[in-house]
Structure formats: C-alpha cells, structure tokens
Design a protein around this motif. Structure first.
Motif, PDB file in Angstrom:
ATOM      1  N   ILE A 177       0.852  -1.201   0.000  1.00  0.00           N
ATOM      2  CA  ILE A 177       0.000   0.000   0.000  1.00  0.00           C
ATOM      3  C   ILE A 177       0.883   1.245   0.000  1.00  0.00           C
ATOM      4  CG2 ILE A 177      -1.692   1.342   1.310  1.00  0.00           C
ATOM      5  CD1 ILE A 177      -2.826  -1.289   2.357  1.00  0.00           C
ATOM      6  N   GLN A 178       1.933   1.224   0.802  1.00  0.00           N
ATOM      7  CA  GLN A 178       2.860   2.353   0.877  1.00  0.00           C
ATOM      8  C   GLN A 178       3.515   2.634  -0.478  1.00  0.00           C
ATOM      9  OE1 GLN A 178       6.135   1.667   3.538  1.00  0.00           O
ATOM     10  NE2 GLN A 178       6.942   3.745   3.359  1.00  0.00           N
ATOM     11  N   ASP A 179       3.828   1.580  -1.221  1.00  0.00           N
ATOM     12  CA  ASP A 179       4.582   1.719  -2.476  1.00  0.00           C
ATOM     13  C   ASP A 179       3.688   1.747  -3.716  1.00  0.00           C
ATOM     14  OD1 ASP A 179       6.831   1.626  -0.914  1.00  0.00           O
ATOM     15  OD2 ASP A 179       7.288  -0.475  -1.331  1.00  0.00           O
ATOM     16  N   ILE A 180       2.408   1.963  -3.540  1.00  0.00           N
ATOM     17  CA  ILE A 180       1.467   1.808  -4.648  1.00  0.00           C
ATOM     18  C   ILE A 180       1.771   2.757  -5.819  1.00  0.00           C
ATOM     19  CG2 ILE A 180      -0.240   3.424  -3.706  1.00  0.00           C
ATOM     20  CD1 ILE A 180      -2.415   1.436  -4.681  1.00  0.00           C
ATOM     21  N   ASP A 181       2.220   3.974  -5.548  1.00  0.00           N
ATOM     22  CA  ASP A 181       2.483   4.932  -6.626  1.00  0.00           C
ATOM     23  C   ASP A 181       3.644   4.480  -7.509  1.00  0.00           C
ATOM     24  OD1 ASP A 181       0.432   6.540  -5.735  1.00  0.00           O
ATOM     25  OD2 ASP A 181       1.743   7.806  -4.517  1.00  0.00           O
ATOM     26  N   LEU A 191      -1.048  -6.399  -4.816  1.00  0.00           N
ATOM     27  CA  LEU A 191      -2.442  -6.591  -4.418  1.00  0.00           C
ATOM     28  C   LEU A 191      -3.252  -5.288  -4.416  1.00  0.00           C
ATOM     29  CD1 LEU A 191      -4.396  -8.839  -3.505  1.00  0.00           C
ATOM     30  CD2 LEU A 191      -3.824  -8.242  -1.145  1.00  0.00           C
ATOM     31  N   PRO A 192      -2.754  -4.187  -3.825  1.00  0.00           N
ATOM     32  CA  PRO A 192      -3.551  -2.947  -3.831  1.00  0.00           C
ATOM     33  C   PRO A 192      -3.809  -2.415  -5.237  1.00  0.00           C
ATOM     34  CG  PRO A 192      -1.775  -2.822  -2.225  1.00  0.00           C
ATOM     35  CD  PRO A 192      -1.516  -4.042  -3.047  1.00  0.00           C
ATOM     36  N   ILE A 193      -2.870  -2.627  -6.151  1.00  0.00           N
ATOM     37  CA  ILE A 193      -3.059  -2.179  -7.530  1.00  0.00           C
ATOM     38  C   ILE A 193      -4.074  -3.062  -8.239  1.00  0.00           C
ATOM     39  CG2 ILE A 193      -1.913  -1.893  -9.770  1.00  0.00           C
ATOM     40  CD1 ILE A 193       0.650  -1.213  -8.226  1.00  0.00           C
ATOM     41  N   TYR A 194      -4.030  -4.361  -7.962  1.00  0.00           N
ATOM     42  CA  TYR A 194      -4.867  -5.323  -8.682  1.00  0.00           C
ATOM     43  C   TYR A 194      -6.330  -5.281  -8.244  1.00  0.00           C
ATOM     44  CZ  TYR A 194      -6.290  -9.777 -10.790  1.00  0.00           C
ATOM     45  OH  TYR A 194      -6.922 -10.736 -11.525  1.00  0.00           O
ATOM     46  N   LYS A 198      -9.563  -0.525  -0.991  1.00  0.00           N
ATOM     47  CA  LYS A 198     -10.623  -0.947  -0.068  1.00  0.00           C
ATOM     48  C   LYS A 198     -10.598  -2.457   0.167  1.00  0.00           C
ATOM     49  CE  LYS A 198     -14.063   2.721  -0.742  1.00  0.00           C
ATOM     50  NZ  LYS A 198     -15.447   3.031  -1.169  1.00  0.00           N
ATOM     51  N   LYS A 199     -10.536  -3.216  -0.919  1.00  0.00           N
ATOM     52  CA  LYS A 199     -10.543  -4.675  -0.803  1.00  0.00           C
ATOM     53  C   LYS A 199      -9.266  -5.178  -0.134  1.00  0.00           C
ATOM     54  CE  LYS A 199     -13.610  -5.478  -4.753  1.00  0.00           C
ATOM     55  NZ  LYS A 199     -13.735  -6.065  -6.111  1.00  0.00           N
ATOM     56  N   THR A 200      -8.148  -4.487  -0.391  1.00  0.00           N
ATOM     57  CA  THR A 200      -6.879  -4.870   0.239  1.00  0.00           C
ATOM     58  C   THR A 200      -6.966  -4.714   1.753  1.00  0.00           C
ATOM     59  OG1 THR A 200      -5.607  -4.229  -1.725  1.00  0.00           O
ATOM     60  CG2 THR A 200      -4.407  -4.406   0.354  1.00  0.00           C
ATOM     61  N   ILE A 201      -7.567  -3.620   2.211  1.00  0.00           N
ATOM     62  CA  ILE A 201      -7.733  -3.389   3.654  1.00  0.00           C
ATOM     63  C   ILE A 201      -8.618  -4.467   4.272  1.00  0.00           C
ATOM     64  CG2 ILE A 201      -8.724  -1.828   5.371  1.00  0.00           C
ATOM     65  CD1 ILE A 201      -7.772   0.501   3.599  1.00  0.00           C
ATOM     66  N   ILE A 202      -9.653  -4.875   3.545  1.00  0.00           N
ATOM     67  CA  ILE A 202     -10.521  -5.961   4.029  1.00  0.00           C
ATOM     68  C   ILE A 202      -9.717  -7.253   4.182  1.00  0.00           C
ATOM     69  CG2 ILE A 202     -12.465  -7.460   3.415  1.00  0.00           C
ATOM     70  CD1 ILE A 202     -13.749  -5.024   2.064  1.00  0.00           C
ATOM     71  N   ILE A 203      -8.872  -7.554   3.205  1.00  0.00           N
ATOM     72  CA  ILE A 203      -8.038  -8.763   3.265  1.00  0.00           C
ATOM     73  C   ILE A 203      -7.078  -8.689   4.449  1.00  0.00           C
ATOM     74  CG2 ILE A 203      -6.152  -9.990   2.103  1.00  0.00           C
ATOM     75  CD1 ILE A 203      -7.614  -9.548  -0.514  1.00  0.00           C
ATOM     76  N   SER A 244      -5.014  -2.062  12.339  1.00  0.00           N
ATOM     77  CA  SER A 244      -6.186  -2.497  11.575  1.00  0.00           C
ATOM     78  C   SER A 244      -7.285  -1.439  11.571  1.00  0.00           C
ATOM     79  CB  SER A 244      -6.739  -3.802  12.156  1.00  0.00           C
ATOM     80  OG  SER A 244      -5.811  -4.843  12.033  1.00  0.00           O
ATOM     81  N   VAL A 245      -7.487  -0.788  12.721  1.00  0.00           N
ATOM     82  CA  VAL A 245      -8.522   0.239  12.834  1.00  0.00           C
ATOM     83  C   VAL A 245      -8.121   1.492  12.060  1.00  0.00           C
ATOM     84  CG1 VAL A 245      -9.690   1.807  14.437  1.00  0.00           C
ATOM     85  CG2 VAL A 245      -9.410  -0.610  15.020  1.00  0.00           C
ATOM     86  N   ARG A 246      -6.830   1.833  12.093  1.00  0.00           N
ATOM     87  CA  ARG A 246      -6.360   3.059  11.445  1.00  0.00           C
ATOM     88  C   ARG A 246      -6.295   2.958   9.930  1.00  0.00           C
ATOM     89  NH1 ARG A 246      -3.378   6.855  14.167  1.00  0.00           N
ATOM     90  NH2 ARG A 246      -3.386   7.858  12.097  1.00  0.00           N
ATOM     91  N   LEU A 247      -6.258   1.751   9.393  1.00  0.00           N
ATOM     92  CA  LEU A 247      -6.221   1.594   7.938  1.00  0.00           C
ATOM     93  C   LEU A 247      -7.524   2.096   7.333  1.00  0.00           C
ATOM     94  CD1 LEU A 247      -4.597  -1.937   7.514  1.00  0.00           C
ATOM     95  CD2 LEU A 247      -3.616   0.234   6.795  1.00  0.00           C
ATOM     96  N   ASN A 248      -7.409   2.969   6.349  1.00  0.00           N
ATOM     97  CA  ASN A 248      -8.597   3.505   5.690  1.00  0.00           C
ATOM     98  C   ASN A 248      -8.251   3.911   4.256  1.00  0.00           C
ATOM     99  OD1 ASN A 248      -7.537   6.331   5.853  1.00  0.00           O
ATOM    100  ND2 ASN A 248      -7.806   5.942   8.053  1.00  0.00           N
ATOM    101  N   ASP A 249      -9.258   4.381   3.533  1.00  0.00           N
ATOM    102  CA  ASP A 249      -9.090   4.689   2.109  1.00  0.00           C
ATOM    103  C   ASP A 249      -8.110   5.829   1.849  1.00  0.00           C
ATOM    104  OD1 ASP A 249     -10.916   2.744   1.736  1.00  0.00           O
ATOM    105  OD2 ASP A 249     -12.601   4.068   1.279  1.00  0.00           O
ATOM    106  N   ASP A 250      -7.997   6.766   2.784  1.00  0.00           N
ATOM    107  CA  ASP A 250      -7.117   7.909   2.552  1.00  0.00           C
ATOM    108  C   ASP A 250      -5.809   7.796   3.337  1.00  0.00           C
ATOM    109  OD1 ASP A 250      -8.214   8.200   5.040  1.00  0.00           O
ATOM    110  OD2 ASP A 250      -8.784  10.308   4.795  1.00  0.00           O
ATOM    111  N   ILE A 251      -5.383   6.567   3.577  1.00  0.00           N
ATOM    112  CA  ILE A 251      -4.121   6.332   4.279  1.00  0.00           C
ATOM    113  C   ILE A 251      -2.966   6.925   3.473  1.00  0.00           C
ATOM    114  CG2 ILE A 251      -3.663   4.085   3.201  1.00  0.00           C
ATOM    115  CD1 ILE A 251      -3.102   4.743   6.880  1.00  0.00           C
TER     116      ILE A 251
END
Length: 279
Positions: A177-181, A191-194, A198-203, A244-251
């Motif tokens: 997630i950190q390296d997505i750009d 995984l976050p790109i694919y 949102k779905k990655t955070i659920i996983i 886990s709680v802090r993970l969100n869409d605008d991380i």
C-alpha cells in the motif's frame, strides 16, 4: 572501504540481526547447543538475506526512485556488474557454508530458500498476494532452518514459523500500500493495484482475524508458560488492532511507513515473547 559500507547498508543490518537472533532463540529452546552449527547457520542466513536484499534493491531501483528515493542505489548508483558480482558471491558462499550443516538444514537452504528467493525476486513478487505469501514463508522458514541446523526434531519451530508468517504477511501487504504509486508506474501488479485499496484493507483485516484465532489455539497456549497470553495481547494484538482500525481509504505513505516500522517491532516482540514464555 566505501564499497564495504555500501554493502552493509544494502544488506539491511537490522533484518539480519533479527534473523541471527532467531537462531539464538532456537538455541535457547534446545537442551544442548551446538555452537558451531549455530554460527554456521547465522552466517548462511546473513549471506542469503544480504544477497536477497541487494537483489531486491537492484531490481526495484526504478520503483524506488518514487517510493523510496533515499534508498542507497537510488542516491548512489553502482555499476551493475559490481552489484551482480556481490549478489552471486553472497548466494554462492551461503550455499557453500550450508553444505556443512546437517542434511535437513542444507536441503532447506539449497532446495527451498535459495530457489524461493530467486523466484520471488524475478517472478513471484509481480503476482498479487502470491509474492507476499512466499516472502512471508521465507521469513517463517528462518526458524525451521535454525532448528534443523541445531539438530532439533520438535515441532516448536513450525509453531513459531506460523506466527512469523502471519505477522510478516500483514507487514508485506501494508508495504505494498505504501509503495502503490511507484509500483504502479513501474507496472508491478501488487495486491492494492490489482484489487484496489478498499478490498486490500478488508483482506488485511481478515488476515488479522485468522492470526488472532491461531495465536490463541491450544498448540500455543498449552506449550508456552502463563506469561504468553498477556504478553501476546499487549505487545502484539493491541498494536495490530490499532493498525487495523487506522487503515482507511485515505491512508498516506507516511502512515504506512510508520505502520511498517511498528510491525517490525511487533515481530521482534513475538521473538521476545517466545524466549520469555518457553518452558
């Protein structure tokens, strides 16, 4: 002298220290310590991990220009032939020294660890989730390798491997997630790109739930001393729940970086818990 300094930095000394500490843990859990084999196992781990880390930085240098501009190969480029020589030397020396270890440890190093490292770096890291699973298995396998190097036959190493696997899998996905750009611009299919953030955070949260259940199973609570559960809750589950709680869409990348550092500390906490609580 500068080259030696670069090699040490590229090898990521903290990660190597953690691996060597894992050998020490397995030594403590054994009734008789073979210090020669413990030393050889530590050298093999150091060489393999150094080779893997340098190879990783060499392959990911373009992505790191965006994700981690402070990485050594980005800020101080080196000739490819020198880097490749160092990588080949590390893996060759590690394999040579592994041949002096007990057969199960040697087989694990030569026929699982080394092929898995190369497959991961060259192919599997580009496959969503599979790459994360493989590298997490490699981290967990450190304990089994240490155990077999010391001639231990018990199942404690596999229990520790399972905990290490889940903790590292958690961390690896957050790093993606950190390296997505940078990964996206380098055409890496993490995984976050694919599947999206949102779905990655659920996983990630599902992985944590599975880990929570596994960590309280009888194979752990009935093997380790009473200190295991409170230490597990406060040193591992509380910070994991916080992440886990802090993970969100605008991380942000900075938050993910902080979470990755916390997870590395959690892994060290897990090793300490096992050391303190072992019967």
């Amino acid at each position: 002298m500068k080259l030696i300094y670069y090699i040490i930095q590229l090898s990521r000394p903290l990660n190597i220290f953690i691996a060597i500490f894992s050998v020490f843990i397995m030594s403590i859990l054994s009734s008789e310590i073979n210090w020669m084999n413990a030393g050889l196992a530590s050298i093999v781990l150091s060489l393999y991990m150094s080779g893997a880390n340098i190879l990783n930085d060499y392959i990911d240098v373009e992505a790191d220009r965006i994700n981690k501009p402070n990485r050594l190969l980005v800020s101080h480029p080196m000739e490819s032939r020198i880097i490749l020589f160092i990588i080949i030397f590390m893996f060759s020396m590690g394999s040579f020294i592994a041949s002096y270890l007990p057969l199960p440890a040697m087989q694990l190093a030569l026929f699982f660890a080394l092929p898995a490292i190369l497959l991961y770096e060259l192919i599997l890291k580009r496959i969503p989730l599979i790459g994360n699973i493989v590298v997490s298995l490699l981290v967990g396998a450190v304990f089994v390798f240490a155990s077999r190097s010391l001639g231990l036959q018990g199942y404690d190493a596999y229990k520790i491997m399972l905990l290490a696997f889940f903790l590292n899998l958690f961390r690896e996905i957050i790093k993606d997630i950190q390296d997505i750009d940078g990964d996206s611009k380098s055409h890496l299919m993490t995984l976050p790109i694919y599947i999206g953030l949102k779905k990655t955070i659920i996983i990630i949260r599902c992985i944590y739930l599975v880990f929570f259940i596994v960590s309280f199973m009888p194979m752990y609570t009935q093997v380790y001393a009473w200190q295991y559960i409170p230490l597990l809750v406060f040193l591992i589950h509380v910070p994991l729940l916080y992440i886990s709680v802090r993970l969100n869409d605008d991380i942000t990348k900075e938050e993910c970086g902080n979470f990755s550092k916390i997870l590395k500390i959690i892994i060290i906490n897990g090793i300490i818990i096992i050391l303190i609580s072992a019967n």
